[in-house]
Design an enzyme around this catalytic site. Structure first.
Site, PDB file in Angstrom:
ATOM      1  N   ASP A  58       5.261  -3.605  64.919  1.00  0.00           N
ATOM      2  CA  ASP A  58       6.182  -4.540  64.278  1.00  0.00           C
ATOM      3  C   ASP A  58       7.599  -3.965  64.337  1.00  0.00           C
ATOM      4  OD1 ASP A  58       7.688  -5.962  62.120  1.00  0.00           O
ATOM      5  OD2 ASP A  58       5.728  -6.841  61.700  1.00  0.00           O
ATOM      6  N   ILE A  59       8.586  -4.803  64.629  1.00  0.00           N
ATOM      7  CA  ILE A  59       9.969  -4.316  64.718  1.00  0.00           C
ATOM      8  C   ILE A  59      10.582  -4.096  63.337  1.00  0.00           C
ATOM      9  CG2 ILE A  59      10.391  -5.305  67.004  1.00  0.00           C
ATOM     10  CD1 ILE A  59      12.017  -7.519  65.583  1.00  0.00           C
ATOM     11  N   ASN A 104      -0.938 -14.522  57.445  1.00  0.00           N
ATOM     12  CA  ASN A 104      -0.186 -15.498  56.665  1.00  0.00           C
ATOM     13  C   ASN A 104      -0.308 -16.874  57.307  1.00  0.00           C
ATOM     14  OD1 ASN A 104       0.821 -13.373  55.012  1.00  0.00           O
ATOM     15  ND2 ASN A 104       2.361 -12.933  56.561  1.00  0.00           N
ATOM     16  N   VAL A 164       6.460 -16.438  62.211  1.00  0.00           N
ATOM     17  CA  VAL A 164       6.259 -16.740  63.634  1.00  0.00           C
ATOM     18  C   VAL A 164       5.013 -17.608  63.714  1.00  0.00           C
ATOM     19  CG1 VAL A 164       5.813 -15.821  65.938  1.00  0.00           C
ATOM     20  CG2 VAL A 164       7.347 -14.585  64.380  1.00  0.00           C
ATOM     21  N   HIS A 196      -1.341 -14.316  63.807  1.00  0.00           N
ATOM     22  CA  HIS A 196      -1.300 -12.876  64.017  1.00  0.00           C
ATOM     23  C   HIS A 196      -1.818 -12.165  62.778  1.00  0.00           C
ATOM     24  CE1 HIS A 196       2.628 -14.112  62.399  1.00  0.00           C
ATOM     25  NE2 HIS A 196       2.739 -12.905  61.855  1.00  0.00           N
ATOM     26  N   MET A 197      -2.358 -11.005  63.004  1.00  0.00           N
ATOM     27  CA  MET A 197      -2.858 -10.160  61.937  1.00  0.00           C
ATOM     28  C   MET A 197      -1.956  -8.938  61.840  1.00  0.00           C
ATOM     29  SD  MET A 197      -6.611  -8.406  61.527  1.00  0.00           S
ATOM     30  CE  MET A 197      -7.342  -9.893  60.823  1.00  0.00           C
ATOM     31  N   HIS A 198      -1.520  -8.646  60.622  1.00  0.00           N
ATOM     32  CA  HIS A 198      -0.763  -7.425  60.366  1.00  0.00           C
ATOM     33  C   HIS A 198      -1.757  -6.321  60.032  1.00  0.00           C
ATOM     34  CE1 HIS A 198       3.235  -9.408  59.665  1.00  0.00           C
ATOM     35  NE2 HIS A 198       2.432 -10.445  59.463  1.00  0.00           N
TER      36      HIS A 198
END
Length: 114
Positions: A30-31, A87, A96, A100-102
């Site tokens: 992640d940025i 989310n 976004v 996606h999974m964090h």
């Protein structure tokens, strides 16, 4: 889909620090990390939100936590613990619109999440 940031990363049109890739999934740092390790794990196929999932997506989406566990073991914090988050839509914190999974690890997390 043409303007999807994550689709552009999958196509290598935008650079990312990729840490895992197979034929279905891509994972990259992640940025804006919220933990010492903060990786985003995405399906290569565009699916905008969790609400857009269909029965046929079970295997693909089930791959995301498998990759998260693999990366947690590889990075040495699986036994201590880690957080995975997905989310959905604006009030759920999705920014976004490509599911996606964090994966976050390397520190203690508290509850409630925020």
């Amino acid at each position: 889909m043409q303007d999807c940031l994550f689709c552009k990363i999958v196509k290598r049109e935008i650079p990312a620090d990729i840490v895992f890739e197979d034929d279905q999934v891509l994972a990259f740092n992640d940025i804006n990390p919220q933990a010492p390790t903060h990786v985003l794990i995405i399906p290569k196929r565009h699916i905008a939100t969790l609400n857009d999932l269909e029965e046929a997506d079970q295997t693909l989406v089930g791959r995301l936590p498998v990759v998260a566990a693999h990366l947690a073991r590889e990075r040495g914090f699986a036994d201590d613990g880690y957080r995975v988050v997905m989310n959905c839509n604006d009030q759920g914190g999705q920014t976004v619109y490509h599911i996606h999974m964090h994966l976050m690890g390397g520190r203690r997390f508290t509850w409630p999440a925020g």
